[in-house]
Scaffold this motif. Structure first.
Motif, mmCIF file in Angstrom:
data_model
loop_
_atom_site.group_PDB
_atom_site.id
_atom_site.type_symbol
_atom_site.label_atom_id
_atom_site.label_comp_id
_atom_site.label_asym_id
_atom_site.label_seq_id
_atom_site.Cartn_x
_atom_site.Cartn_y
_atom_site.Cartn_z
ATOM 1 N N ASP A 1 -9.794 -5.737 -6.808
ATOM 2 C CA ASP A 1 -8.860 -5.336 -5.592
ATOM 3 C C ASP A 1 -8.738 -4.085 -4.999
ATOM 4 O OD1 ASP A 1 -6.532 -5.595 -4.845
ATOM 5 O OD2 ASP A 1 -5.230 -5.405 -6.787
ATOM 6 N N GLU A 2 -8.991 -4.031 -3.495
ATOM 7 C CA GLU A 2 -9.147 -2.848 -3.187
ATOM 8 C C GLU A 2 -7.820 -2.309 -2.421
ATOM 9 O OE1 GLU A 2 -10.126 -1.406 1.779
ATOM 10 O OE2 GLU A 2 -10.124 -4.042 1.022
ATOM 11 N N ALA A 3 -6.634 -2.568 -2.873
ATOM 12 C CA ALA A 3 -5.013 -1.939 -3.171
ATOM 13 C C ALA A 3 -5.750 -1.360 -4.576
ATOM 14 C CB ALA A 3 -3.894 -3.527 -2.688
ATOM 15 N N ARG A 4 -5.670 -1.660 -5.335
ATOM 16 C CA ARG A 4 -5.490 -1.588 -6.891
ATOM 17 C C ARG A 4 -6.810 0.026 -6.835
ATOM 18 N NH1 ARG A 4 -5.342 -3.389 -12.159
ATOM 19 N NH2 ARG A 4 -6.153 -2.251 -13.633
ATOM 20 N N VAL A 5 -7.572 -0.772 -6.074
ATOM 21 C CA VAL A 5 -8.685 0.771 -6.063
ATOM 22 C C VAL A 5 -8.287 1.974 -5.299
ATOM 23 C CG1 VAL A 5 -11.156 1.721 -5.279
ATOM 24 C CG2 VAL A 5 -10.554 -0.506 -6.294
ATOM 25 N N LEU A 6 -7.193 1.964 -3.708
ATOM 26 C CA LEU A 6 -6.421 3.004 -2.933
ATOM 27 C C LEU A 6 -5.924 3.309 -3.881
ATOM 28 C CD1 LEU A 6 -6.308 0.405 0.274
ATOM 29 C CD2 LEU A 6 -7.854 2.241 -0.276
ATOM 30 N N ARG A 7 -5.166 2.442 -5.044
ATOM 31 C CA ARG A 7 -3.445 3.609 -5.584
ATOM 32 C C ARG A 7 -4.107 4.028 -7.337
ATOM 33 N NH1 ARG A 7 -1.447 -1.728 -5.987
ATOM 34 N NH2 ARG A 7 -2.200 -2.154 -8.059
ATOM 35 N N TRP A 8 -4.941 4.114 -7.248
ATOM 36 C CA TRP A 8 -6.239 4.580 -8.431
ATOM 37 C C TRP A 8 -6.984 5.941 -7.863
ATOM 38 C CZ3 TRP A 8 -11.318 5.795 -8.580
ATOM 39 C CH2 TRP A 8 -11.874 6.662 -10.055
ATOM 40 N N LEU A 9 -7.174 5.801 -6.348
ATOM 41 C CA LEU A 9 -7.728 7.109 -5.383
ATOM 42 C C LEU A 9 -7.102 8.090 -5.659
ATOM 43 C CD1 LEU A 9 -10.711 5.410 -3.484
ATOM 44 C CD2 LEU A 9 -11.974 6.449 -5.421
ATOM 45 N N LYS A 10 -5.933 7.694 -4.606
ATOM 46 C CA LYS A 10 -4.443 8.233 -4.141
ATOM 47 C C LYS A 10 -4.388 8.908 -5.557
ATOM 48 C CE LYS A 10 -3.249 6.178 -0.263
ATOM 49 N NZ LYS A 10 -2.187 5.273 0.358
ATOM 50 N N ALA A 11 -3.624 8.571 -6.890
ATOM 51 C CA ALA A 11 -2.713 9.341 -7.474
ATOM 52 C C ALA A 11 -3.982 9.653 -8.774
ATOM 53 C CB ALA A 11 -2.845 8.062 -9.662
ATOM 54 N N ASN A 12 -5.532 9.920 -8.045
ATOM 55 C CA ASN A 12 -6.326 11.168 -8.850
ATOM 56 C C ASN A 12 -6.747 12.075 -7.771
ATOM 57 O OD1 ASN A 12 -7.891 10.541 -11.539
ATOM 58 N ND2 ASN A 12 -7.140 8.442 -10.520
ATOM 59 N N GLN A 13 -5.974 12.290 -6.359
ATOM 60 C CA GLN A 13 -5.574 12.851 -5.702
ATOM 61 C C GLN A 13 -7.161 13.497 -4.888
ATOM 62 O OE1 GLN A 13 -4.312 16.884 -7.152
ATOM 63 N NE2 GLN A 13 -3.310 15.851 -8.737
ATOM 64 N N ILE A 14 -7.892 12.064 -4.236
ATOM 65 C CA ILE A 14 -8.934 12.047 -3.731
ATOM 66 C C ILE A 14 -8.984 12.353 -2.256
ATOM 67 C CG2 ILE A 14 -11.398 10.762 -3.535
ATOM 68 C CD1 ILE A 14 -10.310 10.795 -6.460
ATOM 69 N N THR A 15 -9.329 13.092 -1.991
ATOM 70 C CA THR A 15 -9.516 13.961 -0.384
ATOM 71 C C THR A 15 -9.662 12.632 1.025
ATOM 72 O OG1 THR A 15 -11.554 14.463 -0.459
ATOM 73 C CG2 THR A 15 -9.784 15.896 -1.014
ATOM 74 N N ASP A 16 -8.653 12.115 1.485
ATOM 75 C CA ASP A 16 -9.321 11.589 2.236
ATOM 76 C C ASP A 16 -9.092 9.834 2.237
ATOM 77 O OD1 ASP A 16 -9.433 13.633 4.800
ATOM 78 O OD2 ASP A 16 -11.201 14.311 4.390
ATOM 79 N N VAL A 17 -8.114 9.647 1.394
ATOM 80 C CA VAL A 17 -7.697 8.362 1.155
ATOM 81 C C VAL A 17 -7.411 7.260 1.893
ATOM 82 C CG1 VAL A 17 -7.315 6.673 -0.959
ATOM 83 C CG2 VAL A 17 -8.158 8.687 -1.436
ATOM 84 N N PRO A 18 -7.930 6.870 3.361
ATOM 85 C CA PRO A 18 -7.234 5.447 3.805
ATOM 86 C C PRO A 18 -6.571 4.791 3.410
ATOM 87 C CG PRO A 18 -9.332 4.615 3.640
ATOM 88 C CD PRO A 18 -9.552 6.121 3.178
ATOM 89 N N ASP A 19 -5.566 4.142 3.918
ATOM 90 C CA ASP A 19 -4.661 3.442 3.634
ATOM 91 C C ASP A 19 -4.808 1.847 3.246
ATOM 92 O OD1 ASP A 19 -2.492 5.220 3.424
ATOM 93 O OD2 ASP A 19 -2.255 5.532 5.403
ATOM 94 N N GLU A 20 -6.205 1.780 4.410
ATOM 95 C CA GLU A 20 -6.663 0.212 4.620
ATOM 96 C C GLU A 20 -8.094 0.395 4.508
ATOM 97 O OE1 GLU A 20 -5.213 -1.197 8.190
ATOM 98 O OE2 GLU A 20 -4.677 -2.235 6.796
ATOM 99 N N GLY A 21 -9.049 -0.103 4.835
ATOM 100 C CA GLY A 21 -10.842 -0.264 4.869
ATOM 101 C C GLY A 21 -11.515 0.474 3.959
ATOM 102 N N LEU A 22 -11.124 0.653 3.142
ATOM 103 C CA LEU A 22 -12.019 1.241 1.875
ATOM 104 C C LEU A 22 -13.212 1.637 1.818
ATOM 105 C CD1 LEU A 22 -11.773 3.564 -0.436
ATOM 106 C CD2 LEU A 22 -11.819 1.654 -1.970
ATOM 107 N N GLY A 23 -14.238 0.017 2.702
ATOM 108 C CA GLY A 23 -15.336 -0.041 2.386
ATOM 109 C C GLY A 23 -16.292 0.460 3.723
ATOM 110 N N ARG A 24 -15.144 1.167 4.882
ATOM 111 C CA ARG A 24 -15.774 1.330 6.639
ATOM 112 C C ARG A 24 -15.685 3.059 5.884
ATOM 113 N NH1 ARG A 24 -11.987 2.097 11.899
ATOM 114 N NH2 ARG A 24 -12.677 3.779 12.616
#
Length: 742
Positions: A550-573
């Motif tokens: 689930d891309e939305a779940r992965v994005l939340r996980w990345l932001k929770a772990n303070q990953i730099t430059d996490v996009p709001d959508e388009g994680l593949g790009r």
């Protein structure tokens, strides 16, 4: 055979069939050795050309030799392309690992001639040097041709099979009835060569620049006895029957001696004899033969190979734009036609372009893929010429970072190249899921068929089943789970090594381990006109499980772990834009001293998550299905947040995965999120340090796509971050934790 001097020669140089051991009977002239049949997997591995083996009952030692069985026409062109692509990648990684450990290693002592350019020393794979071969049968010839009398210890050695046929072993030996047996110990060297255990050593001849074998004692005698009563080889001795002088088991590898001596004489580095001297080992020992093989998922779509070529950059950019929703401005066919026809020099090119495409379409329809590819290449060459000359404005991708990635990807490690993998994922979904579903060869577990579960015909049970599975997939963060019933896997073996299965052999000398480069050897030449080497290809359709997160779940996980430059959508790009080459050995992720400084980036963490979850599901599958953990393979598509685990055995698939799902679907999914399986089985040390070990999510390196690196249970359950990060990095928030799963 490529046994070299004193190695029994090439059985094809004899015009007679090998004689029975110790017999003088001569068979009619033939170039074919006697043959044996084994399973396809055995011939591609355990009985591949170069291995030493014996028959049941120990009635003689033989060396297997290749036989011609060309299956090129049975393979589609894309499969052949992928074989050579994977072979080139394997050879490149082998060379890089060997040179890294032994920087002074000569190229010819790292890669056999068919794998390298003889002048530059770089990897070069010429397709005409190899032949796709079916592993249906293999030949065998007696080897080693050294015999010892069990009564007195006297030895006899033959240079070739024909030599033994002309001068058979005598019935009498030193005045008594002889009792000849083959000497079952041989010399092996990490250069891939093998020699019989004889007293005849090699010396370098500076006049000829080659080595010569000394086949007599200083007293002039050519007869020796082997004293082998001692339990260790270091105490075995050859004894001259003329003067009684003794010799220890020592023999130089002739080709290595010649090459290193020439290099030294030309002003190169001095060599040590431990680099040259061979090791005495039993022919039964694993170190005498390690077959080298690899595998990949097959595709029908030639784009997985063709789009990777430099001439198809524009089409590759357009494909990536379509897959990852990247803006792409491309001139229409009408605009291209008008621009070309308006150019006086190229006015006729448009008709040629259309003709090539029409001929390619007709060739596809008549099942001539090679011809179709040739026509398409001609069409694209014309089109590329219009762009490069400025006749037509080239299409433009709306991401400069992805354009840079496309231009740089030629220097990336192929295994982790996200551009290549995203094109493969597109073909995978189309061929192995969508098209497979139409013929019931794949099934989404949320919409099962009757063969997957018997709830299909009961609406109430089906609703409960779907609610239960949906809930478990939500806990896992999996958006889609598909069971593929017939995933085509191609496995091929192409060569072997001796002494070590890896590119570096650590030889102990005076208490110090010295790195020796191990040569990757191609199989012996086939007994047909020319000098082709066999590549043994086995194909199997096995069951697999495809996971899409689930891309939305992965994005939340990345932001929770303070990953730099996490996009709001388009994680593949974002993955494609920010990827930097991991390198062939993932060196930046090998920090074991806690001094790491690699930042938290989108590519590293997305791969870390997918790889760890893949291993977690591999363990769960092994525990729930009975499939051996080492018999499960994985394939990761990082930019698409997807991975595949599959049964990789070449034996018939009896439906292990589908049977597991029918009987243990709940257990399989629940085990992956069970807190007990997220803890280290060897104690608290691994839990406290983060990472992974063989007692938790590691698998054997032959099964792991990334050598058990970029792997940490903490990405699932939370805990200490990887050791390749800065020490100041905060602890990880787990992908399974409630704050991410919401």
């Amino acid at each position: 055979m490529s046994g070299g001097k004193g190695a029994g020669g090439d059985w094809r140089t004899s015009n007679r069939r090998p004689a029975a051991f110790g017999g003088a009977k001569r068979e009619p002239d033939t170039l074919e050795p006697p043959t044996m049949s084994r399973s396809r997997v055995q011939i591609a591995s355990s009985y591949a050309p170069g291995v030493l083996m014996t028959w049941e009952g120990g009635k003689g030692i033989c060396r297997s030799v290749p036989l011609a069985n060309d299956i090129t026409k049975q393979l589609n062109r894309t499969t052949i392309d992928l074989v050579f692509e994977n072979l080139s990648d394997f050879a490149t990684n082998w060379r890089d690992r060997a040179i890294k450990a032994a920087p002074d290693a000569l190229p010819e002592l790292v890669l056999d001639a068919p794998f390298r350019d003889s002048k530059a020393g770089e990897v070069r794979i010429e397709r005409n040097d190899f032949q796709m071969t079916g592993p249906d049968r293999v030949g065998y010839v007696p080897y080693p041709l050294v015999y010892r009398c069990g009564i007195c210890g006297s030895t006899r050695e033959y240079e070739s099979i024909s030599d033994q046929a002309r001068q058979p072993l005598p019935r009498k030996c030193n005045g008594h009835d002889a009792r000849w047996t083959q000497v079952d110990v041989v010399y092996v060297h990490w250069s891939g060569e093998i020699q019989p255990l004889s007293p005849y050593n090699f010396n370098f001849d500076p006049q000829t620049g080659d080595t010569r074998q000394i086949r007599m004692c200083t007293c002039g005698s050519t007869s020796f006895k082997l004293r082998n009563e001692a339990p260790v080889f270091s105490e075995w001795r050859y004894v001259c029957e003329g003067c009684g002088d003794t010799r220890v088991l020592k023999k130089a590898e002739p080709d290595v001696l010649a090459r290193l001596q020439i290099e030294q004489n030309a002003g190169g580095r001095p060599f040590q004899w431990i680099e040259v001297n061979m090791l005495p080992v039993s022919y039964r020992a694993n170190s005498t033969f390690y077959p080298q093989r690899t595998s990949f998922i097959e595709f029908e779509d030639s784009a997985v190979v063709e789009l990777m070529t430099p001439s198809r950059v524009e089409e590759l950019a357009a494909k990536l734009a379509a897959i990852h929703n990247i803006p792409f401005s491309e001139p229409s066919d009408d605009e291209v036609r008008q621009a070309v026809q308006a150019n006086s020099t190229h006015a006729g090119d448009w008709e040629d372009y259309q003709s090539f495409l029409d001929m390619a379409r007709r060739a596809d329809e008549s099942n001539r893929p090679e011809r179709a590819r040739s026509y398409r290449d001609s069409a694209y060459e014309l089109r590329e010429g219009w762009f490069s000359e400025g006749i037509v404005e080239r299409g433009r991708l709306g991401s400069e970072a992805v354009l840079r990635a496309i231009s740089q990807r030629g220097e990336w490690t192929r295994r982790y190249d996200p551009i290549r993998l995203t094109i493969q994922h597109d073909a995978f979904v189309r061929e192995h899921i969508e098209q497979a579903m139409a013929r019931h060869a794949a099934v989404d577990v949320m919409e099962p068929d009757i063969t997957l579960t018997d709830v299909v015909n009961d609406p109430q049970r089906k609703a409960r089943y779907q609610a239960n599975i949906s809930n478990l997939l939500d806990h896992l963060g999996v958006e889609r789970l598909v069971l593929v019933r017939n995933l085509p896997i191609c496995e091929f073996s192409f060569g072997y090594t001796r002494v070590s299965a890896t590119p570096v052999y650590k030889r102990e000398h005076q208490g110090t381990a010295i790195d020796m480069p191990v040569r990757l050897k191609a199989f012996d030449q086939l007994p047909v006109q020319g000098t082709k080497r066999p590549i043994y290809v086995t194909q199997q359709q096995n069951e697999a499980l495809y996971f899409k997160l689930d891309e939305a779940r992965v994005l939340r996980w990345l932001k929770a772990n303070q990953i730099t430059d996490v996009p709001d959508e388009g994680l593949g790009r974002a993955y494609l834009e920010r990827y930097e080459d991991f390198g062939p050995f993932l060196e930046v992720f090998k920090d074991r001293e806690g001094t790491g400084g690699y930042p938290r980036t989108v590519p590293a963490y997305v791969y870390l998550l997918l790889h760890t979850l893949s291993h977690q599901m591999m363990h769960s599958l092994a525990d729930s299905s009975g499939v051996d953990r080492d018999g499960i393979g994985e394939h990761i598509f990082p930019a698409d947040l997807a991975f595949v685990i599959y049964r990789k055995g070449m034996t018939p698939d009896l439906g292990n995965i589908s049977a597991m799902w029918r009987n243990h679907a709940d257990e399989f999914l629940r085990r992956a999120i069970d807190p007990r399986t997220l803890r280290c089985g060897s104690g608290s040390l691994c839990d406290a340090r983060g990472g992974a070990c063989p007692a938790c999510v590691m698998v054997s390196e032959v099964s792991c796509i990334a050598s058990n690196l970029l792997l940490s249970r903490a990405v699932l359950k939370g805990g200490k971050g990887p050791e390749w990060e800065p020490k100041s990095a905060p602890d990880l928030v787990g992908f399974f934790e409630a704050m991410v799963a919401k």
